[in-house]
Enzyme design. Structure first.
Site, short mmCIF file in Angstrom:
data_model
loop_
_atom_site.label_atom_id
_atom_site.label_comp_id
_atom_site.label_asym_id
_atom_site.label_seq_id
_atom_site.Cartn_x
_atom_site.Cartn_y
_atom_site.Cartn_z
N TYR A 144 31.89 47.31 36.80
CA TYR A 144 31.08 46.67 35.75
C TYR A 144 31.51 45.22 35.56
O TYR A 144 30.68 44.31 35.63
CB TYR A 144 31.26 47.46 34.46
CG TYR A 144 30.40 46.99 33.30
CD1 TYR A 144 29.03 47.24 33.27
CD2 TYR A 144 30.96 46.31 32.22
CE1 TYR A 144 28.25 46.83 32.18
CE2 TYR A 144 30.19 45.90 31.14
CZ TYR A 144 28.84 46.17 31.12
OH TYR A 144 28.07 45.75 30.04
N GLU A 146 33.40 43.10 37.40
CA GLU A 146 33.22 42.20 38.54
C GLU A 146 31.74 42.10 38.94
O GLU A 146 31.29 41.05 39.41
CB GLU A 146 34.07 42.65 39.74
CG GLU A 146 35.57 42.63 39.47
CD GLU A 146 36.17 41.23 39.35
OE1 GLU A 146 35.43 40.25 39.17
OE2 GLU A 146 37.41 41.12 39.41
N VAL A 187 30.87 53.77 18.92
CA VAL A 187 30.12 53.93 17.66
C VAL A 187 29.32 55.23 17.69
O VAL A 187 29.37 56.03 16.75
CB VAL A 187 29.21 52.70 17.40
CG1 VAL A 187 28.31 52.96 16.21
CG2 VAL A 187 30.05 51.45 17.18
N GLY A 206 44.58 53.46 18.82
CA GLY A 206 43.61 53.09 17.80
C GLY A 206 43.84 51.68 17.27
O GLY A 206 43.11 51.19 16.41
N PRO A 273 40.65 47.10 27.23
CA PRO A 273 41.07 45.84 26.60
C PRO A 273 41.72 46.08 25.23
O PRO A 273 41.23 46.90 24.46
CB PRO A 273 39.76 45.06 26.46
CG PRO A 273 38.87 45.64 27.51
CD PRO A 273 39.23 47.09 27.60
N GLN A 275 42.25 43.79 22.81
CA GLN A 275 41.65 43.02 21.72
C GLN A 275 40.39 42.33 22.21
O GLN A 275 40.27 41.97 23.38
CB GLN A 275 42.64 41.99 21.18
CG GLN A 275 43.25 41.14 22.27
CD GLN A 275 44.31 40.18 21.75
OE1 GLN A 275 44.65 40.19 20.57
NE2 GLN A 275 44.84 39.34 22.62
N ARG A 276 39.45 42.17 21.30
CA ARG A 276 38.21 41.48 21.69
C ARG A 276 37.54 40.91 20.45
O ARG A 276 37.27 41.62 19.49
CB ARG A 276 37.27 42.48 22.37
CG ARG A 276 36.02 41.82 22.88
CD ARG A 276 35.11 42.80 23.55
NE ARG A 276 35.62 43.27 24.82
CZ ARG A 276 35.24 44.43 25.37
NH1 ARG A 276 34.36 45.18 24.77
NH2 ARG A 276 35.71 44.79 26.55
P1 NAD Z 1 21.71 50.97 28.14
O1 NAD Z 1 22.51 51.77 29.11
O2 NAD Z 1 21.17 51.68 26.93
O3 NAD Z 1 20.48 50.26 28.86
C1 NAD Z 1 20.47 49.90 30.20
C2 NAD Z 1 19.09 50.18 30.76
O4 NAD Z 1 19.06 49.78 32.14
C3 NAD Z 1 18.75 51.68 30.74
O5 NAD Z 1 17.43 51.86 30.27
C4 NAD Z 1 18.86 52.10 32.20
O6 NAD Z 1 18.07 53.21 32.53
C5 NAD Z 1 18.45 50.82 32.91
N1 NAD Z 1 18.97 50.72 34.28
C6 NAD Z 1 20.24 50.97 34.71
N2 NAD Z 1 20.32 50.77 36.03
C7 NAD Z 1 19.08 50.39 36.46
C8 NAD Z 1 18.53 50.06 37.72
N3 NAD Z 1 19.27 50.08 38.83
N4 NAD Z 1 17.21 49.73 37.78
C9 NAD Z 1 16.44 49.72 36.67
N5 NAD Z 1 16.92 50.04 35.44
C10 NAD Z 1 18.22 50.37 35.34
O7 NAD Z 1 22.64 49.75 27.70
P2 NAD Z 1 22.41 48.59 26.62
O8 NAD Z 1 23.51 48.68 25.63
O9 NAD Z 1 21.01 48.56 26.15
O10 NAD Z 1 22.72 47.30 27.51
C11 NAD Z 1 21.68 46.47 28.01
C12 NAD Z 1 22.31 45.31 28.77
O11 NAD Z 1 23.15 44.56 27.91
C13 NAD Z 1 23.18 45.76 29.95
O12 NAD Z 1 22.99 44.86 31.02
C14 NAD Z 1 24.59 45.63 29.41
O13 NAD Z 1 25.52 45.38 30.43
C15 NAD Z 1 24.46 44.45 28.47
N6 NAD Z 1 25.49 44.51 27.43
C16 NAD Z 1 25.40 45.41 26.40
C17 NAD Z 1 26.42 45.46 25.45
C18 NAD Z 1 26.36 46.42 24.28
O14 NAD Z 1 27.33 46.47 23.52
N7 NAD Z 1 25.30 47.15 24.05
C19 NAD Z 1 27.52 44.62 25.57
C20 NAD Z 1 27.58 43.75 26.65
C21 NAD Z 1 26.55 43.68 27.56
N1 UDP Z 2 36.97 54.71 22.18
C1 UDP Z 2 37.64 55.70 21.46
N2 UDP Z 2 37.03 56.91 21.33
C2 UDP Z 2 35.80 57.19 21.85
C3 UDP Z 2 35.13 56.16 22.59
C4 UDP Z 2 35.75 54.94 22.74
O1 UDP Z 2 38.73 55.50 20.96
O2 UDP Z 2 35.33 58.34 21.66
C5 UDP Z 2 37.61 53.39 22.29
C6 UDP Z 2 37.73 52.86 23.72
O3 UDP Z 2 38.93 53.34 24.32
C7 UDP Z 2 37.76 51.36 23.47
C8 UDP Z 2 36.84 51.18 22.25
O4 UDP Z 2 36.78 52.46 21.63
O5 UDP Z 2 39.06 50.95 23.12
C9 UDP Z 2 35.45 50.72 22.62
O6 UDP Z 2 34.94 51.57 23.62
P1 UDP Z 2 33.44 51.53 24.15
O7 UDP Z 2 33.36 52.54 25.25
O8 UDP Z 2 32.50 51.67 23.02
O9 UDP Z 2 33.23 50.05 24.71
P2 UDP Z 2 34.10 48.99 25.51
O10 UDP Z 2 34.23 47.87 24.56
O11 UDP Z 2 35.45 49.59 25.85
O12 UDP Z 2 33.28 48.69 26.70
#
Ligand code: NAD
Ligand code: UDP
Length: 311
Positions: A144, A146, A187, A206, A273, A275-276
């Site tokens: 993811y 990279e 969440v 935690g 990670p 911290q973020r």
């Molecule tokens: P999600 O998994 O709910 O949505 C991703 C969507 O992409 C899904 O509908 C899935 O079916 C589709 N998909 C996956 N692989 C595909 C492929 N090869 N071809 C066509 N469709 C494909 O995730 P999300 O939280 O809605 O995230 C959306 C975007 O935002 C992603 O690119 C994710 O990396 C980025 N993002 C989200 C968060 C977050 O916290 N939600 C944080 C950082 C980045």
């Molecule tokens: N996490 C947790 N319990 C869970 C799911 C996630 O403690 O049931 C922790 C996970 O190890 C990370 C943070 O919650 O430290 C955020 O995880 P998430 O998978 O939501 O997203 P990330 O920011 O790690 O991509």
């Protein structure tokens, strides 16, 4: 009226974006392979003549005529992106190449949903856009992290070499309605566990932190970014700078749901990670944006959504 392509449009963020763009009077083409997305999220948009849904995998090229592309296709939850890591890399990298190629051919503007994961397990805190990150290239999260880093590289190379109009945002943990209940992210996990009075599973101590942004705030920033003038490419961090430990999140979810759940501590996940927290000065200056929904209020809305799912 603009015609806009949203890849990953049936997912959590994509479904909110499609709805918002339609409400603003645009024509929306949603492309998804339903790996983590769900037709239920967009079924109510199907009666709208301005909405079109295509089952398609972004690792294959697609030929469409649109004005703007939002590239969101990629599983975002660690359990889902680690399920088939090779496919995750292909989705990020070949998906980016295909969408950038399309943008180049039809002269569309293109926005990349990048991620705070490009910073890895950061040793600079909070994270500004100038920070290059601390990423393990061969670990379980690398497909993811990279993949998304390479996608950013491709965006900037298409911009320099082919003058493609790009917009790159780095999204920090975002939550809200339309998250899949079994999505595996923190969440949704905690809320589902609390609503069922099951143990709340904290991985590790935690004490690791995240900064949680409500989906409506995120979508607003995404659209503002797309509407900036062509000189703005990003990357720009988008997230809520209020930082919480995962333990604080667990306690807040228990309090807001009135749950009888107990917190249990399980082994930490690989390369988690510690911290973020985003620096959002660029988003404030360039997009005139900052989050408006506080965690407590956003969690209440998300809890109501999961309750209505009647699981
Ligand atoms: P999600 O998994 O709910 O949505 C991703 C969507 O992409 C899904 O509908 C899935 O079916 C589709 N998909 C996956 N692989 C595909 C492929 N090869 N071809 C066509 N469709 C494909 O995730 P999300 O939280 O809605 O995230 C959306 C975007 O935002 C992603 O690119 C994710 O990396 C980025 N993002 C989200 C968060 C977050 O916290 N939600 C944080 C950082 C980045
Ligand atoms: N996490 C947790 N319990 C869970 C799911 C996630 O403690 O049931 C922790 C996970 O190890 C990370 C943070 O919650 O430290 C955020 O995880 P998430 O998978 O939501 O997203 P990330 O920011 O790690 O991509």
């Amino acid at each position: 009226m603009k015609r806009i392509l949203v890849t990953g449009g049936a997912g959590f963020l994509g479904s909110h974006l499609c709805e918002r763009l339609l409400n603003e009077g645009n024509e929306v083409v949603c492309v998804d392979n339903y790996f983590t997305g769900n037709k239920q999220h967009i079924i109510h948009l199907m009666q709208n003549p301005n909405f079109e849904l295509i089952r398609h995998d972004v690792i294959q090229p697609i030929y469409l005529e649109v004005d703007e592309i939002y590239n969101l296709a990629c599983p975002a939850s660690p359990i889902h992106y680690q399920y088939n890591p090779i496919k995750t890399v292909k989705t990020s990298v070949m998906g980016a190449i295909n969408m950038l190629g399309l943008a180049k051919r039809i002269n569309a503007k293109i926005l990349q949903a990048s991620t705070s994961e490009v910073y890895g397990d950061p040793n600079l805190h909070p994270q500004p856009e100038e920070y290059w990150g601390n990423v393990n290239p061969i670990g379980l999260r690398s497909c993811y992290d990279e993949g998304k880093r390479c996608a950013e590289t491709l965006f900037f190379d298409y911009h320099r070499q082919n003058k493609v109009r790009i917009k790159v945002i780095r999204i920090f943990n975002t939550y809200g309605p339309n998250m899949h209940p079994q999505d595996g992210r923190v969440v949704s996990n905690f809320i589902m566990q609390a609503l069922h009075n099951e143990n709340i599973t904290i991985y590790g101590s935690g004490e690791q932190t995240r900064s949680f942004c409500y989906c409506d705030d995120l979508i607003e920033a995404m659209i503002r970014m797309m509407n900036t003038d062509d000189s703005v490419t990003g990357p720009i961090n988008i997230g809520n700078p209020n930082e919480f430990t995962i333990r604080q999140l667990a306690e807040m979810v228990i309090e807001l749901t009135g749950s009888k759940s107990q917190i249990v501590y399980l082994p930490a996940v690989a390369d988690d990670p510690t911290q973020r927290q985003p620096t959002i000065n660029k988003a404030k200056e360039i997009l005139h944006w900052e989050p408006t929904v506080q965690l407590r209020d956003g969690l209440r809305k998300t809890i109501d959504y999961f309750k209505k799912l009647n699981l």
